[in-house]
Design a protein around this motif. Structure first.
Motif, PDB file in Angstrom:
ATOM      1  N   ILE C  12      88.277  31.488  66.866  1.00  0.00           N
ATOM      2  CA  ILE C  12      87.928  32.662  67.094  1.00  0.00           C
ATOM      3  C   ILE C  12      86.919  33.395  68.066  1.00  0.00           C
ATOM      4  CG2 ILE C  12      86.123  34.532  66.180  1.00  0.00           C
ATOM      5  CD1 ILE C  12      86.481  32.064  63.344  1.00  0.00           C
ATOM      6  N   SER C  13      87.757  34.397  68.444  1.00  0.00           N
ATOM      7  CA  SER C  13      86.777  34.806  69.949  1.00  0.00           C
ATOM      8  C   SER C  13      85.903  35.755  69.320  1.00  0.00           C
ATOM      9  CB  SER C  13      87.848  35.777  70.303  1.00  0.00           C
ATOM     10  OG  SER C  13      87.076  35.972  71.124  1.00  0.00           O
ATOM     11  N   ILE C  14      84.296  35.367  70.260  1.00  0.00           N
ATOM     12  CA  ILE C  14      83.088  35.679  69.481  1.00  0.00           C
ATOM     13  C   ILE C  14      83.342  36.993  70.210  1.00  0.00           C
ATOM     14  CG2 ILE C  14      80.837  35.453  69.631  1.00  0.00           C
ATOM     15  CD1 ILE C  14      81.059  32.533  70.350  1.00  0.00           C
ATOM     16  N   GLU C  15      83.666  37.063  71.264  1.00  0.00           N
ATOM     17  CA  GLU C  15      84.217  38.452  71.928  1.00  0.00           C
ATOM     18  C   GLU C  15      84.479  39.443  71.154  1.00  0.00           C
ATOM     19  OE1 GLU C  15      82.090  39.534  75.010  1.00  0.00           O
ATOM     20  OE2 GLU C  15      82.267  36.981  75.403  1.00  0.00           O
ATOM     21  N   VAL C  18      82.505  40.613  68.239  1.00  0.00           N
ATOM     22  CA  VAL C  18      81.955  41.945  68.767  1.00  0.00           C
ATOM     23  C   VAL C  18      82.471  42.773  68.281  1.00  0.00           C
ATOM     24  CG1 VAL C  18      79.622  42.251  70.212  1.00  0.00           C
ATOM     25  CG2 VAL C  18      79.828  39.282  69.119  1.00  0.00           C
ATOM     26  N   HIS C  19      83.330  42.418  69.716  1.00  0.00           N
ATOM     27  CA  HIS C  19      83.597  44.735  69.988  1.00  0.00           C
ATOM     28  C   HIS C  19      83.992  44.753  68.797  1.00  0.00           C
ATOM     29  CE1 HIS C  19      83.036  44.508  74.036  1.00  0.00           C
ATOM     30  NE2 HIS C  19      82.850  43.126  73.699  1.00  0.00           N
ATOM     31  N   THR C  31      74.944  37.925  66.233  1.00  0.00           N
ATOM     32  CA  THR C  31      76.060  37.477  64.957  1.00  0.00           C
ATOM     33  C   THR C  31      75.461  35.734  64.740  1.00  0.00           C
ATOM     34  OG1 THR C  31      76.323  35.922  67.631  1.00  0.00           O
ATOM     35  CG2 THR C  31      77.577  38.307  67.540  1.00  0.00           C
ATOM     36  N   PHE C  32      76.091  35.459  63.895  1.00  0.00           N
ATOM     37  CA  PHE C  32      75.823  34.387  63.459  1.00  0.00           C
ATOM     38  C   PHE C  32      77.107  33.388  63.579  1.00  0.00           C
ATOM     39  CE2 PHE C  32      76.291  30.926  61.129  1.00  0.00           C
ATOM     40  CZ  PHE C  32      75.682  30.069  60.399  1.00  0.00           C
ATOM     41  N   ILE C  33      77.449  31.863  64.223  1.00  0.00           N
ATOM     42  CA  ILE C  33      77.758  31.901  65.171  1.00  0.00           C
ATOM     43  C   ILE C  33      77.810  30.132  64.393  1.00  0.00           C
ATOM     44  CG2 ILE C  33      79.581  30.499  66.953  1.00  0.00           C
ATOM     45  CD1 ILE C  33      77.854  32.889  68.448  1.00  0.00           C
ATOM     46  N   ILE C  91      84.450  26.505  66.262  1.00  0.00           N
ATOM     47  CA  ILE C  91      83.636  27.725  66.264  1.00  0.00           C
ATOM     48  C   ILE C  91      84.569  28.100  63.825  1.00  0.00           C
ATOM     49  CG2 ILE C  91      83.119  30.261  65.776  1.00  0.00           C
ATOM     50  CD1 ILE C  91      82.930  29.830  68.913  1.00  0.00           C
ATOM     51  N   ALA C  92      83.422  27.456  63.388  1.00  0.00           N
ATOM     52  CA  ALA C  92      84.299  27.829  61.913  1.00  0.00           C
ATOM     53  C   ALA C  92      84.145  29.342  61.427  1.00  0.00           C
ATOM     54  CB  ALA C  92      83.684  26.622  60.589  1.00  0.00           C
ATOM     55  N   VAL C  93      82.915  30.059  61.551  1.00  0.00           N
ATOM     56  CA  VAL C  93      82.735  31.061  61.251  1.00  0.00           C
ATOM     57  C   VAL C  93      81.792  32.071  62.440  1.00  0.00           C
ATOM     58  CG1 VAL C  93      80.750  30.964  59.821  1.00  0.00           C
ATOM     59  CG2 VAL C  93      82.027  33.026  59.485  1.00  0.00           C
TER      60      VAL C  93
END
Lengths: 76, 155, 155, 76
Positions: C12-15, C18-19, C31-33, C91-93
């Motif tokens: 998963i790409s956090i960015e 978020v975007h 965010t929750f990661i 990262i799971a979620v």
């Protein structure tokens, strides 16, 4: 000598970001009063940091101190 | 060594800040990402300018990290704040907190942003179509606060 | 069109998540990661396997989005959950929530993760040195819950 | 016919992820009981979804329904 630093609207109002002043043995409070009077400023809500740490009003300044005038912050 | 508490004039990479706090013991990471909002109380912002007392601001961010460790000993924190000119929707700040359990990650993160708005010497100047203004308080809404900063904020 | 609620078998790409929620009206994104923790109650996890009822899981994530809109009308939400084999610290979620004001962004985000652990059909299998186990409850700690899922969770 | 779906430990225990069954007009509860008895399973904490939505025990199944058995979830 003491170095004074100004930020944000204070820097714009005073027209300088840095001043040198012979203020040794003055308190922070006295320095604020002098500056307020010299430049016609209301410094009531301005905090003062000495050498990058917030300082109380009765802190006595020493030669070499860097005194920063910190208007209400608005980061984040 | 990675710097956990940073002021930068470059765009912030969320992944980079998050990866400073990810570790095997922590299953939860929260982030707070502050972006430039276009409308504040109905007034349209064109762009913002952030200024900082950089050296002290980084010290104060690190101090917030220490305060968080006192309250949430298992938390790991990283904060990056951007300065300079920012456009609408640009990222101004990223706070990342990792903890073994998620409740702490939310609470410690929120503590960090509240403290940033109290003690970190960073200032925001709003540019509107009809003028500019240094935003001068911690409550997001008023130009300058009525009350003096409280004693507990002067650390 | 961007999909706000996704199950993926890829990192998963956090960015990217978020975007999906950054927008001019919103100044706050939380965010929750969720990452893979190595130790749970002193037991060392080697890796995890996540399985999902994918089509329904995506529907349930979207439903959490609807529930959040009912409670926080100005919130925008995006959630991506990964399945398949995940290593320690993967990262799971990622849950991203944007709101005009930060308090809502924290609360709505936390609501999302709590609901994921209640209603989204995703299962985690832990692989240890001496065995495996399907993790079977929502409280992170016990293998299977004593209590039946409550009525309000059966939507 | 009705399609049954199994996940996680149920899939491993039953050894299948999908079953076809003539269970029309059965309730969810009756289907759970039959399955529990056929496979010696405790389905007390297993939720049931019909066509991707959680269903109550007295829901009556219809031909074409997809019935998923959902063990306690552990995502996130």
């Amino acid at each position: 000598m003491i170095t004074l630093l100004f930020f944000a609207y204070l820097k714009e109002t005073i027209g300088k970001e840095r001043l040198q002043l012979d203020a040794s043995s003055m308190t922070v409070k006295a320095l604020k009063q002098q500056l307020a009077s010299d430049y016609g400023l209301d410094l009531q809500h301005v905090m003062v940091a000495v050498n990058e740490e917030y300082a109380v009003d009765d802190r006595v300044l020493q030669a070499g101190d860097i005194v920063a005038f910190i208007p209400p912050v608005s980061g984040g | 060594m990675t710097t956990l508490f940073t002021i930068t004039d470059q765009p912030i990479s969320i992944e980079e800040v998050v990866h400073k706090v990810i570790r095997p013991e922590a299953g939860a990471v929260t982030t707070f990402i502050g972006t430039v909002r276009e409308l504040t109380n109905g007034k349209r912002t064109l762009f913002l300018q952030y200024e900082a007392y950089v050296s002290m601001a980084e010290k104060m961010l690190a101090q917030i990290g220490i305060e968080i460790k006192e309250r949430w000993p298992e938390a790991e924190v990283a904060i990056t704040h951007r300065i300079g000119r920012l456009e609408i929707s640009d990222i101004a700040v990223v706070i990342a907190v990792s903890t073994p359990h998620r409740k702490d990650a939310y609470e410690a993160n929120r503590y960090a942003i509240e403290r940033i708005k109290q003690i970190v010497p960073i200032w925001k100047k709003e540019y509107w179509e009809d003028g500019t203004e240094w935003v001068g308080n911690q409550l997001e809404t008023k130009a300058y606060p009525k009350g003096k900063p409280e004693g507990e904020d002067v650390v």
